[in-house]
Design a protein around this motif. Sequence first.
Motif, PDB file in Angstrom:
ATOM      1  N   VAL A 127      67.344  15.963  37.170  1.00  8.57           N
ATOM      2  CA  VAL A 127      67.819  14.637  36.786  1.00  8.57           C
ATOM      3  C   VAL A 127      68.677  14.075  37.915  1.00  8.57           C
ATOM      4  O   VAL A 127      69.744  14.613  38.233  1.00  8.57           O
ATOM      5  CB  VAL A 127      68.644  14.671  35.484  1.00  8.57           C
ATOM      6  CG1 VAL A 127      69.028  13.248  35.084  1.00  8.57           C
ATOM      7  CG2 VAL A 127      67.872  15.344  34.366  1.00  8.57           C
ATOM      8  N   ALA A 128      68.182  13.005  38.531  1.00 11.37           N
ATOM      9  CA  ALA A 128      68.940  12.318  39.577  1.00 11.37           C
ATOM     10  C   ALA A 128      69.707  11.168  38.938  1.00 11.37           C
ATOM     11  O   ALA A 128      69.138  10.403  38.151  1.00 11.37           O
ATOM     12  CB  ALA A 128      68.013  11.797  40.658  1.00 11.37           C
ATOM     13  N   LEU A 152      72.096  16.285  38.761  1.00 16.38           N
ATOM     14  CA  LEU A 152      72.998  16.956  37.832  1.00 16.38           C
ATOM     15  C   LEU A 152      72.806  18.468  37.895  1.00 16.38           C
ATOM     16  O   LEU A 152      71.688  18.962  38.058  1.00 16.38           O
ATOM     17  CB  LEU A 152      72.732  16.482  36.396  1.00 16.38           C
ATOM     18  CG  LEU A 152      73.054  15.017  36.076  1.00 16.38           C
ATOM     19  CD1 LEU A 152      72.727  14.727  34.619  1.00 16.38           C
ATOM     20  CD2 LEU A 152      74.515  14.690  36.374  1.00 16.38           C
ATOM     21  N   GLU A 153      73.912  19.194  37.772  1.00 14.38           N
ATOM     22  CA  GLU A 153      73.844  20.650  37.678  1.00 14.38           C
ATOM     23  C   GLU A 153      73.347  21.036  36.285  1.00 14.38           C
ATOM     24  O   GLU A 153      73.348  20.219  35.348  1.00 14.38           O
ATOM     25  CB  GLU A 153      75.239  21.253  37.927  1.00 14.38           C
ATOM     26  CG  GLU A 153      75.831  20.921  39.290  1.00 14.38           C
ATOM     27  CD  GLU A 153      75.076  21.579  40.427  1.00 14.38           C
ATOM     28  OE1 GLU A 153      74.375  22.585  40.182  1.00 14.38           O
ATOM     29  OE2 GLU A 153      75.189  21.093  41.576  1.00 14.38           O
ATOM     30  N   LYS A 154      72.948  22.281  36.120  1.00 22.09           N
ATOM     31  CA  LYS A 154      72.412  22.735  34.840  1.00 22.09           C
ATOM     32  C   LYS A 154      73.365  22.481  33.692  1.00 22.09           C
ATOM     33  O   LYS A 154      72.960  22.048  32.602  1.00 22.09           O
ATOM     34  CB  LYS A 154      72.065  24.225  34.914  1.00 22.09           C
ATOM     35  CG  LYS A 154      70.830  24.536  35.740  1.00 22.09           C
ATOM     36  CD  LYS A 154      70.506  26.017  35.675  1.00 22.09           C
ATOM     37  CE  LYS A 154      69.238  26.323  36.484  1.00 22.09           C
ATOM     38  NZ  LYS A 154      68.883  27.761  36.426  1.00 22.09           N
ATOM     39  N   ASN A 155      74.664  22.749  33.928  1.00 19.12           N
ATOM     40  CA  ASN A 155      75.632  22.598  32.846  1.00 19.12           C
ATOM     41  C   ASN A 155      76.039  21.140  32.615  1.00 19.12           C
ATOM     42  O   ASN A 155      76.845  20.861  31.731  1.00 19.12           O
ATOM     43  CB  ASN A 155      76.872  23.451  33.121  1.00 19.12           C
ATOM     44  CG  ASN A 155      77.598  23.037  34.396  1.00 19.12           C
ATOM     45  OD1 ASN A 155      77.094  22.238  35.184  1.00 19.12           O
ATOM     46  ND2 ASN A 155      78.785  23.574  34.600  1.00 19.12           N
ATOM     47  N   GLU A 156      75.477  20.209  33.401  1.00 19.55           N
ATOM     48  CA  GLU A 156      75.809  18.794  33.242  1.00 19.55           C
ATOM     49  C   GLU A 156      74.674  17.987  32.609  1.00 19.55           C
ATOM     50  O   GLU A 156      74.872  16.819  32.259  1.00 19.55           O
ATOM     51  CB  GLU A 156      76.104  18.158  34.609  1.00 19.55           C
ATOM     52  CG  GLU A 156      77.267  18.754  35.374  1.00 19.55           C
ATOM     53  CD  GLU A 156      77.408  18.090  36.733  1.00 19.55           C
ATOM     54  OE1 GLU A 156      78.467  17.466  36.973  1.00 19.55           O
ATOM     55  OE2 GLU A 156      76.465  18.175  37.541  1.00 19.55           O
ATOM     56  N   LYS A 157      73.518  18.582  32.483  1.00 22.28           N
ATOM     57  CA  LYS A 157      72.334  17.803  32.121  1.00 22.28           C
ATOM     58  C   LYS A 157      72.450  17.082  30.783  1.00 22.28           C
ATOM     59  O   LYS A 157      71.944  15.965  30.613  1.00 22.28           O
ATOM     60  CB  LYS A 157      71.092  18.689  32.146  1.00 22.28           C
ATOM     61  CG  LYS A 157      70.658  19.074  33.551  1.00 22.28           C
ATOM     62  CD  LYS A 157      69.388  19.899  33.529  1.00 22.28           C
ATOM     63  CE  LYS A 157      68.966  20.299  34.934  1.00 22.28           C
ATOM     64  NZ  LYS A 157      67.733  21.123  34.920  1.00 22.28           N
ATOM     65  N   LEU A 158      73.103  17.703  29.826  1.00 22.44           N
ATOM     66  CA  LEU A 158      73.226  17.049  28.519  1.00 22.44           C
ATOM     67  C   LEU A 158      74.097  15.799  28.570  1.00 22.44           C
ATOM     68  O   LEU A 158      74.102  14.997  27.624  1.00 22.44           O
ATOM     69  CB  LEU A 158      73.767  18.035  27.482  1.00 22.44           C
ATOM     70  CG  LEU A 158      72.784  19.144  27.065  1.00 22.44           C
ATOM     71  CD1 LEU A 158      73.441  20.087  26.067  1.00 22.44           C
ATOM     72  CD2 LEU A 158      71.516  18.533  26.455  1.00 22.44           C
ATOM     73  N   ASN A 159      74.837  15.601  29.671  1.00 18.55           N
ATOM     74  CA  ASN A 159      75.623  14.377  29.831  1.00 18.55           C
ATOM     75  C   ASN A 159      74.730  13.148  29.954  1.00 18.55           C
ATOM     76  O   ASN A 159      75.217  12.019  29.874  1.00 18.55           O
ATOM     77  CB  ASN A 159      76.508  14.483  31.077  1.00 18.55           C
ATOM     78  CG  ASN A 159      77.550  15.577  30.982  1.00 18.55           C
ATOM     79  OD1 ASN A 159      77.862  16.043  29.875  1.00 18.55           O
ATOM     80  ND2 ASN A 159      78.095  16.010  32.110  1.00 18.55           N
ATOM     81  N   ILE A 160      73.435  13.380  30.143  1.00 16.89           N
ATOM     82  CA  ILE A 160      72.505  12.269  30.296  1.00 16.89           C
ATOM     83  C   ILE A 160      72.178  11.621  28.958  1.00 16.89           C
ATOM     84  O   ILE A 160      71.604  10.520  28.904  1.00 16.89           O
ATOM     85  CB  ILE A 160      71.205  12.784  30.968  1.00 16.89           C
ATOM     86  CG1 ILE A 160      70.508  11.649  31.711  1.00 16.89           C
ATOM     87  CG2 ILE A 160      70.251  13.410  29.972  1.00 16.89           C
ATOM     88  CD1 ILE A 160      71.234  11.166  32.910  1.00 16.89           C
ATOM     89  N   ARG A 161      72.552  12.246  27.864  1.00 18.29           N
ATOM     90  CA  ARG A 161      72.131  11.758  26.541  1.00 18.29           C
ATOM     91  C   ARG A 161      72.616  10.343  26.259  1.00 18.29           C
ATOM     92  O   ARG A 161      71.884   9.537  25.674  1.00 18.29           O
ATOM     93  CB  ARG A 161      72.602  12.714  25.450  1.00 18.29           C
ATOM     94  CG  ARG A 161      72.161  12.276  24.062  1.00 18.29           C
ATOM     95  CD  ARG A 161      72.112  13.386  23.074  1.00 18.29           C
ATOM     96  NE  ARG A 161      71.503  12.951  21.830  1.00 18.29           N
ATOM     97  CZ  ARG A 161      70.816  13.741  21.011  1.00 18.29           C
ATOM     98  NH1 ARG A 161      70.665  15.026  21.292  1.00 18.29           N
ATOM     99  NH2 ARG A 161      70.281  13.269  19.901  1.00 18.29           N
ATOM    100  N   SER A 162      73.828  10.015  26.656  1.00 16.91           N
ATOM    101  CA  SER A 162      74.385   8.695  26.339  1.00 16.91           C
ATOM    102  C   SER A 162      73.540   7.573  26.939  1.00 16.91           C
ATOM    103  O   SER A 162      73.138   6.637  26.231  1.00 16.91           O
ATOM    104  CB  SER A 162      75.817   8.586  26.847  1.00 16.91           C
ATOM    105  OG  SER A 162      76.325   7.284  26.611  1.00 16.91           O
TER     106      SER A 162
END
Length: 358
Positions: A41-42, A5-15
Amino acid sequence: MIRYLEKNEKLNIRSIYEQCFQDSKEYTDYYMNNCLKNNFVAVDEEDGEIIGAVHLIPKTVTTGKLKTNVFYIYGVSTLEKYRRKGVMKSIFKYILSDMYEDMEAFTYLIPSDETNAMIYRKLGFEYVMDKELQKKEEARKKPSHSLILRKAEPSDFPRLAIFAESAMEERYDVSLTKNRDYFKKMNDLLEVEDGRIEIYVENKVVVGYRIVVDDEAIEEVLDNETQSMTWLLNEKKPYAMARIINLRKTLRLIGMRGVGQFVIEIEDSVLPGNNGRFKISYEHTNIKMEPTTEEAEFHVTIGQLTQHVFGYKLIDGLPEVCIIYVDIYEYRLLIFIEGSKKRDLKWDSFNIIKSRWK
């Protein structure tokens, strides 16, 4: 598709994180807002949905007098409907291959149970460290006379770090770096869970410390004169697993005892660069490793070789490495393995780690 994940995508991992782990909102908020930005985060995606994820936390490890960076594998998760379909195996092969190309020496994790340990073992991981069990509260000795036990304050962290680094250097050849920043971050985590860092002080000198959550020690380091205060028993069980990534890098970092050479055949089904027959010539940290067709003196898996390198389970006849003691305890609050009376979740009784295969 597997990618980082790119830096601006990392919070998408919360779900997926919340679906797979039962951490409190307070801890999840803390991790997502304060820790995640520094991690890799892979993920595996299908139709734009994250179906599997692995967090890689950069750590600094001290090997003798040298320091190197390794990854602690954390938050292994797969959505329930995609489990037992090879999703996590594919992610692991992706990240391990990437680590090999980046000349990483080794990586490590803590399995939540033996079922997961068997899965990691198929990927080349093996136990390299045990965990000591703890005394019951009534059996713990109280300090007396000039020895003072109190809660550590932020002003104590500099000298606490000096004590911890000195103790680690004396006792272990491979250990996580425990500097002032380490204790500051630990204290921030403890505030989330109402834990504490206790220190033993004698004649104004720090002679030991203990990190406590729910009246359980998740870390304890005492000097030789304070060992009677320990909460730990002389009983152990397997705890941390590791895996050699780039064998050349590992051997050059750690070194081998004496001078000599041998031929070894290594089975590594995940990383082709480690798989095969090699002639290894050594003179302490001066290591030469090259493919050979000569007859092998030793036939081992990459997991067995990892155990030997870390001094956990030696291979008969194989030269020992210079580094034979390891301390890679990791701490992550709200990650539970054994029972806790205070919550429905569970606590590990010594060092609290999340590395679940889900």
